[in-house]
Design an enzyme around this catalytic site. Structure first.
Site, PDB file in Angstrom:
ATOM      1  N   TYR A  57      77.052 139.086  17.724  1.00 59.70           N
ATOM      2  CA  TYR A  57      77.896 139.719  18.882  1.00 59.70           C
ATOM      3  C   TYR A  57      77.067 140.298  19.666  1.00 59.70           C
ATOM      4  O   TYR A  57      77.459 140.387  20.892  1.00 59.70           O
ATOM      5  CB  TYR A  57      78.665 140.727  18.270  1.00 59.70           C
ATOM      6  CG  TYR A  57      80.057 140.380  17.609  1.00 59.70           C
ATOM      7  CD1 TYR A  57      81.054 139.808  18.064  1.00 59.70           C
ATOM      8  CD2 TYR A  57      79.881 140.062  16.020  1.00 59.70           C
ATOM      9  CE1 TYR A  57      82.080 139.294  17.521  1.00 59.70           C
ATOM     10  CE2 TYR A  57      81.155 139.510  15.456  1.00 59.70           C
ATOM     11  CZ  TYR A  57      82.157 139.286  16.166  1.00 59.70           C
ATOM     12  OH  TYR A  57      83.098 138.673  15.679  1.00 59.70           O
ATOM     13  N   GLU A  79      62.129 139.215  18.009  1.00 55.68           N
ATOM     14  CA  GLU A  79      62.082 137.659  17.387  1.00 55.68           C
ATOM     15  C   GLU A  79      60.473 137.343  17.423  1.00 55.68           C
ATOM     16  O   GLU A  79      59.637 137.841  17.933  1.00 55.68           O
ATOM     17  CB  GLU A  79      62.874 136.861  18.699  1.00 55.68           C
ATOM     18  CG  GLU A  79      64.133 136.976  18.927  1.00 55.68           C
ATOM     19  CD  GLU A  79      65.176 136.742  17.596  1.00 55.68           C
ATOM     20  OE1 GLU A  79      64.503 135.975  16.553  1.00 55.68           O
ATOM     21  OE2 GLU A  79      66.256 137.298  17.666  1.00 55.68           O
ATOM     22  N   ASP A 115      60.367 146.205  19.572  1.00 53.26           N
ATOM     23  CA  ASP A 115      60.919 147.178  18.517  1.00 53.26           C
ATOM     24  C   ASP A 115      61.883 148.102  19.517  1.00 53.26           C
ATOM     25  O   ASP A 115      61.475 149.173  20.053  1.00 53.26           O
ATOM     26  CB  ASP A 115      60.099 147.933  17.723  1.00 53.26           C
ATOM     27  CG  ASP A 115      60.900 148.996  16.806  1.00 53.26           C
ATOM     28  OD1 ASP A 115      62.056 149.037  16.589  1.00 53.26           O
ATOM     29  OD2 ASP A 115      59.890 149.578  16.037  1.00 53.26           O
ATOM     30  N   VAL A 144      72.633 146.307  17.135  1.00 56.69           N
ATOM     31  CA  VAL A 144      71.678 146.215  16.324  1.00 56.69           C
ATOM     32  C   VAL A 144      71.853 146.213  15.006  1.00 56.69           C
ATOM     33  O   VAL A 144      72.384 147.143  14.206  1.00 56.69           O
ATOM     34  CB  VAL A 144      70.753 147.420  16.525  1.00 56.69           C
ATOM     35  CG1 VAL A 144      69.417 147.507  15.526  1.00 56.69           C
ATOM     36  CG2 VAL A 144      70.353 147.815  17.988  1.00 56.69           C
ATOM     37  N   TYR A 233      81.919 146.738  12.866  1.00 59.87           N
ATOM     38  CA  TYR A 233      83.070 146.011  11.911  1.00 59.87           C
ATOM     39  C   TYR A 233      83.757 146.945  10.951  1.00 59.87           C
ATOM     40  O   TYR A 233      83.011 147.819  10.368  1.00 59.87           O
ATOM     41  CB  TYR A 233      82.429 144.962  11.334  1.00 59.87           C
ATOM     42  CG  TYR A 233      82.952 143.958  10.480  1.00 59.87           C
ATOM     43  CD1 TYR A 233      84.217 143.063  11.136  1.00 59.87           C
ATOM     44  CD2 TYR A 233      82.971 143.768   9.057  1.00 59.87           C
ATOM     45  CE1 TYR A 233      84.903 142.358  10.590  1.00 59.87           C
ATOM     46  CE2 TYR A 233      83.716 142.860   8.314  1.00 59.87           C
ATOM     47  CZ  TYR A 233      84.695 142.120   9.202  1.00 59.87           C
ATOM     48  OH  TYR A 233      85.088 141.119   8.205  1.00 59.87           O
ATOM     49  N   TYR A 243      81.242 146.921   1.713  1.00 60.92           N
ATOM     50  CA  TYR A 243      80.916 146.925   3.104  1.00 60.92           C
ATOM     51  C   TYR A 243      81.782 148.313   3.593  1.00 60.92           C
ATOM     52  O   TYR A 243      80.831 149.161   3.805  1.00 60.92           O
ATOM     53  CB  TYR A 243      81.789 145.619   4.137  1.00 60.92           C
ATOM     54  CG  TYR A 243      81.137 146.047   5.506  1.00 60.92           C
ATOM     55  CD1 TYR A 243      80.000 145.323   5.527  1.00 60.92           C
ATOM     56  CD2 TYR A 243      81.713 146.396   6.451  1.00 60.92           C
ATOM     57  CE1 TYR A 243      79.464 145.287   6.731  1.00 60.92           C
ATOM     58  CE2 TYR A 243      81.395 146.352   7.729  1.00 60.92           C
ATOM     59  CZ  TYR A 243      80.152 145.930   8.056  1.00 60.92           C
ATOM     60  OH  TYR A 243      79.547 146.064   9.210  1.00 60.92           O
ATOM     61  N   THR A 284      77.441 135.029  10.996  1.00 59.80           N
ATOM     62  CA  THR A 284      76.316 135.525  11.694  1.00 59.80           C
ATOM     63  C   THR A 284      75.093 135.787  10.564  1.00 59.80           C
ATOM     64  O   THR A 284      75.381 135.654   9.288  1.00 59.80           O
ATOM     65  CB  THR A 284      76.555 136.955  12.223  1.00 59.80           C
ATOM     66  OG1 THR A 284      76.442 137.883  11.340  1.00 59.80           O
ATOM     67  CG2 THR A 284      77.664 136.938  13.176  1.00 59.80           C
TER      68      THR A 284
END
Length: 404
Positions: A57, A79, A115, A144, A233, A243, A284
Site C-alpha cells: 500500500y 531495499e 532506516d 511501515v 488494516y 491479526y 503483499t
C-alpha cells in the site's frame, strides 16, 4: 553489464531473485490504473512524504499520489542493492520504475534508501524539505511494515511477532508444494509470551509516526492544513484471532490512538489533521507471512472476482479524500474506511461458507488460486503481462539519483 536470464526460484511465498523488467511493468500498470489528475495543482503540486514507498500500500500511495494528486516530494524505503549473485530486492526495481514515471510526469521526487526509524533519516528528510521543497510539507503517508526497530533514544532493539493473545490459535492456511499444487492445512500458533505485545507495539504501533511528526513540527516544516495518514488494516472475523485480536492488532490499536492524539495536536498547531486509513485485503509481501491470510484472500477473490479493489484503486480514493477532491469521511474512531467493499455482511458470509468447506481437495473450486499465485509472483516481477522472461535483463539498475 550484468545481464542474465532470471527465472523464479522460491521457498514458499519468498523468492530468491526479482525481475527488473517485470517490476517496471508492474509499476507502469499501476500507474495506468490510476485516474489522472483530479485537479490541476495551482503551483508545482503539494509536497508529500511517503514512508514505506516501495511495496504494498505504500507503493500504491506513492504511485497514486503522483498520478492522481500531482504530489512531489520524498519516498523512503529500505531495499537491498543487486550483487554479483543476486538481483536487487523487488522494491529496489519498483522504486527505480516509480522514479522514471515521476520524472516523465514532471514531479520533483526524491527516493531515499535507509532506516526510516533512525533520527538521522528524519534529519536528512527535514533538510531536503527545507532546501528543495520550499520548507513546507503538505502530506505525510506512513506505511511501515517491519520486523524490528531500534529506539533512537535508548538504543533498545525491539522485534515484532505474529501471535495470538491469551491462548494458542489453530487456523486453516494455504500452502503450495514444490510442484505448485495447493494444500489446505491447519497450523497452530502459540500465544504471546513475556513482552511480545509490548515489543510488537514498539515496532508496529504509532511511536515512530509520532516521532516523525514531532521532528518535522519542531523544525517548522508542517504547512498550514498539513494532513497525515497511517495505513492500517482490520480484516475479517476469520483472521481476527491472529491479526486484529493478536499482537499486530494491539499495534494497530496503538496506531489508531496515536492518530487521535496527533489529530488534536495538529489541529491546534497548523489547522491540520491525522487519520488512519483502513485498507482492504491484498496480496503483499507482508500479508503472505500471516497464517490464514493467504487462504482468506484467495477465497475473497473467489467470491468477488474482478470487483476486488486493488491497492492502487484504494489509494487513489484516499488521495481524493485527503486533498478535498472528495469529502473526507471517517468512522466513529476517526478512521477513513477503504475496506467497506470487503466487510459487507454478504461478502463475509460467502467467504465464511467457503472457509468451512475448504480442504486440499475442494480449494480449487472455492478460491481463485491462479490469481493468487500470479499475484505472489508479481510481487517479485514475475507473471507480469508483456514481459519477455526468456530475454536476458540488466540486474544492475542504479538507485534513482536526485540531483536538482
Amino acid at each position: 553489464m550484468s545481464e542474465r536470464v532470471i527465472v523464479p526460484r522460491n521457498r514458499g511465498f519468498l523468492f530468491l531473485d526479482s525481475h527488473p523488467a517485470g517490476c517496471q511493468r508492474l509499476v507502469e500498470g499501476m500507474w495506468q490504473a490510476v485516474p489522472g489528475l483530479a485537479v490541476t495543482p495551482a503551483d508545482d503540486g503539494p509536497v508529500a512524504l511517503v514512508i514505506g514507498s516501495s511495496a504494498g500500500y505504500g507503493l500504491a500511495a506513492m504511485v497514486a499520489g503522483l498520478k492522481r494528486a500531482g504530489i512531489r516530494g520524498i519516498g523512503i524505503c529500505f531495499e537491498k542493492a543487486p550483487t554479483g549473485r543476486r538481483s536487487a530486492t523487488a522494491g529496489w526495481y519498483r522504486t527505480a520504475a516509480t522514479a522514471d514515471l515521476a520524472e516523465a510526469a514532471g514531479r520533483d521526487t526524491v527516493f531515499l534508501n535507509g532506516d526510516a526509524f533512525a533520527d538521522s533519516m528524519k534529519s536528512h528528510v527535514g533538510d531536503l524539505i527545507e532546501q528543495r521543497f520550499g520548507g513546507r510539507l503538505d502530506y505525510l503517508i506512513y506505511s511501515v511494515a517491519a520486523p524490528r526497530r531500534t529506539d533512537p533514544e535508548t538504543g533498545t532493539p525491539y522485534a515484532s511477532v505474529l501471535k495470538p493473545i491469551g491462548q494458542a490459535h489453530r487456523t486453516k492456511t494455504l500452502a503450495f508444494g514444490d510442484d505448485g499444487e495447493p494444500e489446505v492445512r491447519e497450523v497452530e500458533t502459540g500465544p504471546a509470551e513475556g513482552d511480545d505485545i509490548q515489543q510488537t507495539v514498539a515496532v508496529m504501533g504509532g511511536a515512530d509516526w509520532d516521532r516523525w511528526i514531532s521532528h518535522l513540527a519542531d523544525r517548522g516544516l508542517l504547512a498550514e492544513g498539513f494532513t497525515t495518514a497511517a495505513l492500517s488494516y482490520i480484516g475479517s472475523p476469520l483472521t481476527a484471532a491472529i491479526y486484529r485480536q493478536g499482537t499486530i492488532g494491539a499495534a494497530k490499536t496503538h496506531l489508531e490512538a496515536t492518530a487521535r492524539a496527533l489529530n488534536e495536536r495538529l489541529g491546534k498547531l497548523v489547522g491540520g489533521r491525522a487519520v488512519t486509513s483502513v485498507n482492504g485485503a491484498a496480496v503483499t509481501q507482508s500479508s503472505t507471512a500471516i497464517p490464514g491470510i493467504a487462504l482468506y484472500v484467495g477465497l475473497l477473490r473467489g467470491v468477488l472476482g474482478d470487483t476486488l479493489v486493488p491497492p492502487a484503486g484504494q489509494l487513489a480514493e484516499l488521495w481524493d479524500q485527503l486533498t478535498g477532491t472528495a469529502p473526507l469521511t471517517v468512522d466513529d474512531e476517526g478512521r477513513i474506511r477503504l475496506d467497506t467493499w470487503e466487510l459487507t455482511d454478504d461478502v463475509q458470509a460467502a467467504v465464511a461458507e467457503r472457509w468451512k468447506e475448504a480442504t486440499t481437495s475442494t480449494i480449487a473450486n472455492l478460491a481463485d488460486l491462479d490469481w493468487f499465485q500470479a499475484e505472489v509472483r508479481r510481487l517479485y516481477g514475475f507473471d507480469v503481462p508483456g514481459t519477455d522472461y526468456a530475454r536476458p535483463v540488466e540486474t544492475a539498475v542504479p538507485w534513482p539519483t536526485h540531483t536538482p
